[in-house]
Motif scaffolding. Structure first.
Motif, PDB file in Angstrom:
ATOM      1  N   GLY A   1       0.848  -1.262  -0.011  1.00 20.22           N
ATOM      2  CA  GLY A   1      -0.056   0.009  -0.069  1.00 20.22           C
ATOM      3  C   GLY A   1       0.843   1.341   0.037  1.00 20.22           C
ATOM      4  O   GLY A   1       0.120   2.407  -0.019  1.00 20.22           O
ATOM      5  N   LEU A   2       2.118   0.985  -0.129  1.00 18.90           N
ATOM      6  CA  LEU A   2       3.038   2.376   0.044  1.00 18.90           C
ATOM      7  C   LEU A   2       3.151   2.939  -1.334  1.00 18.90           C
ATOM      8  O   LEU A   2       3.694   4.011  -1.617  1.00 18.90           O
ATOM      9  CB  LEU A   2       4.359   1.893   0.406  1.00 18.90           C
ATOM     10  N   CYS A   3       2.892   1.988  -2.378  1.00 20.73           N
ATOM     11  CA  CYS A   3       3.179   2.714  -3.669  1.00 20.73           C
ATOM     12  C   CYS A   3       1.893   2.652  -4.496  1.00 20.73           C
ATOM     13  O   CYS A   3       0.925   1.769  -4.424  1.00 20.73           O
ATOM     14  CB  CYS A   3       4.025   1.909  -4.831  1.00 20.73           C
ATOM     15  N   VAL A   4       1.680   3.768  -5.352  1.00 22.93           N
ATOM     16  CA  VAL A   4       0.563   3.643  -6.411  1.00 22.93           C
ATOM     17  C   VAL A   4       0.924   3.874  -7.852  1.00 22.93           C
ATOM     18  O   VAL A   4       1.626   4.922  -7.993  1.00 22.93           O
ATOM     19  CB  VAL A   4      -0.461   5.037  -6.171  1.00 22.93           C
ATOM     20  N   ASN A   5       1.061   3.063  -8.740  1.00 21.06           N
ATOM     21  CA  ASN A   5       1.373   3.104 -10.097  1.00 21.06           C
ATOM     22  C   ASN A   5       0.212   3.920 -10.931  1.00 21.06           C
ATOM     23  O   ASN A   5      -0.817   3.359 -10.807  1.00 21.06           O
ATOM     24  CB  ASN A   5       2.004   1.842 -10.624  1.00 21.06           C
TER      25      ASN A   5
END
Ligand SMILES: [Mn+2]
Length: 271
Positions: free
Chosen positions: A247-251
């Motif tokens: 949940g720390l990255c959003v592509n």
């Protein structure tokens, strides 16, 4: 609509010359009126960089965003963009062209490296001094609410400084400078990807946020690597961002150059 304590922030991933698709997306999101003017009121819109190459009209997309950037403040809005790797690719082709021996890339010259990355002759022809200056001024990193916006899912940014301001200053200094070796290095680094993917990705993302997140950012929002490469979807099926790394990255790269319809992502949790 949820209650808000601040105005909404929207993000659009890598456009890669798909100007018409960008127009459609912004219209559907209510950010663009029938005359291609800003209708987003006090909203903010961020582009993730990579306006150019692999698609027909990168310059058209940049001109649209530049115009919206001038218009949006009249209603309390804001339009901005990150620097992607395809901006220095195009600028390098303009600046160093076919001069041999300057690029360590597979093409051997900045012009052929750009061409190999999908360069479109019309974009180079229509690159005015004003557009060149605008592109050169784009930030590499931006803190927007609880998000750290970064074009590439790559760690090389750390080599340009320890803070967002330092990285932006030092990357811009390369683009304002005339040292082809520095340009070459930047372009080489900017081709990295997948830093937050797979085993150890979550920890790497956490460290990246600790470095540049100013204690406020809780996730990395990036483009650069089409979601379909990670999700296994067909590009045409990608209509939403990919949340990963715990949940720390959003592509947000919908892979528009691969035929993806693209999407406008509203960053939540602001204010
Ligand atoms: Mn990219």
């Amino acid at each position: 609509m949820p209650n808000r304590s601040s105005s909404p922030v929207f993000v659009v991933g890598d456009v890669h010359g798909q100007c018409e698709r960008l127009i459609g997306l912004l219209r559907d999101a209510g950010l663009l009126d029938g005359d291609l003017g800003w209708s987003g009121a006090d909203a903010s819109l961020w582009l993730m960089g990579d306006f150019f190459d692999r698609g027909p009209d990168g310059i058209g997309a940049v001109e649209l965003v530049m115009r919206l950037q001038r218009q949006a403040p009249r209603t309390g809005g804001r339009v901005d963009s990150l620097l992607g790797n395809h901006e220095p690719l195009l600028l390098g082709a303009k600046r160093f062209g076919a001069e041999p021996g300057l690029s360590s890339g597979p093409g051997g010259t900045f012009a052929s490296d750009w061409e190999r990355n999908g360069g479109v002759a019309r974009d180079l022809e229509k690159l005015t001094p004003e557009i060149k200056e605008w592109l050169t001024s784009l930030p590499a990193l931006a803190l927007v609410g609880d998000a750290l916006l970064v074009h590439a899912d790559a760690l090389f940014y750390r080599e340009y400084g320890g803070t967002v301001a330092q990285v932006n200053q030092n990357v811009a200094a390369v683009l304002r400078g005339a040292d082809p070796a520095a340009w070459d290095r930047l372009l080489d680094q900017f081709s990295e990807r997948d830093a937050f993917n797979g085993a150890g990705g979550e920890e790497t993302a956490r460290e990246f946020l600790e470095s540049f997140g100013s204690g406020t950012a809780t996730r990395v929002v990036h483009g650069h690597t089409p979601i379909s490469r990670h999700s296994g979807q067909r590009p045409e099926e990608v209509t939403a961002p990919l949340l990963y790394a715990g949940g720390l990255c959003v592509n947000v790269d919908g892979g528009m150059y691969l035929g993806g319809p693209g999407f406008v992502f509203e960053v939540e949790g602001l204010g």
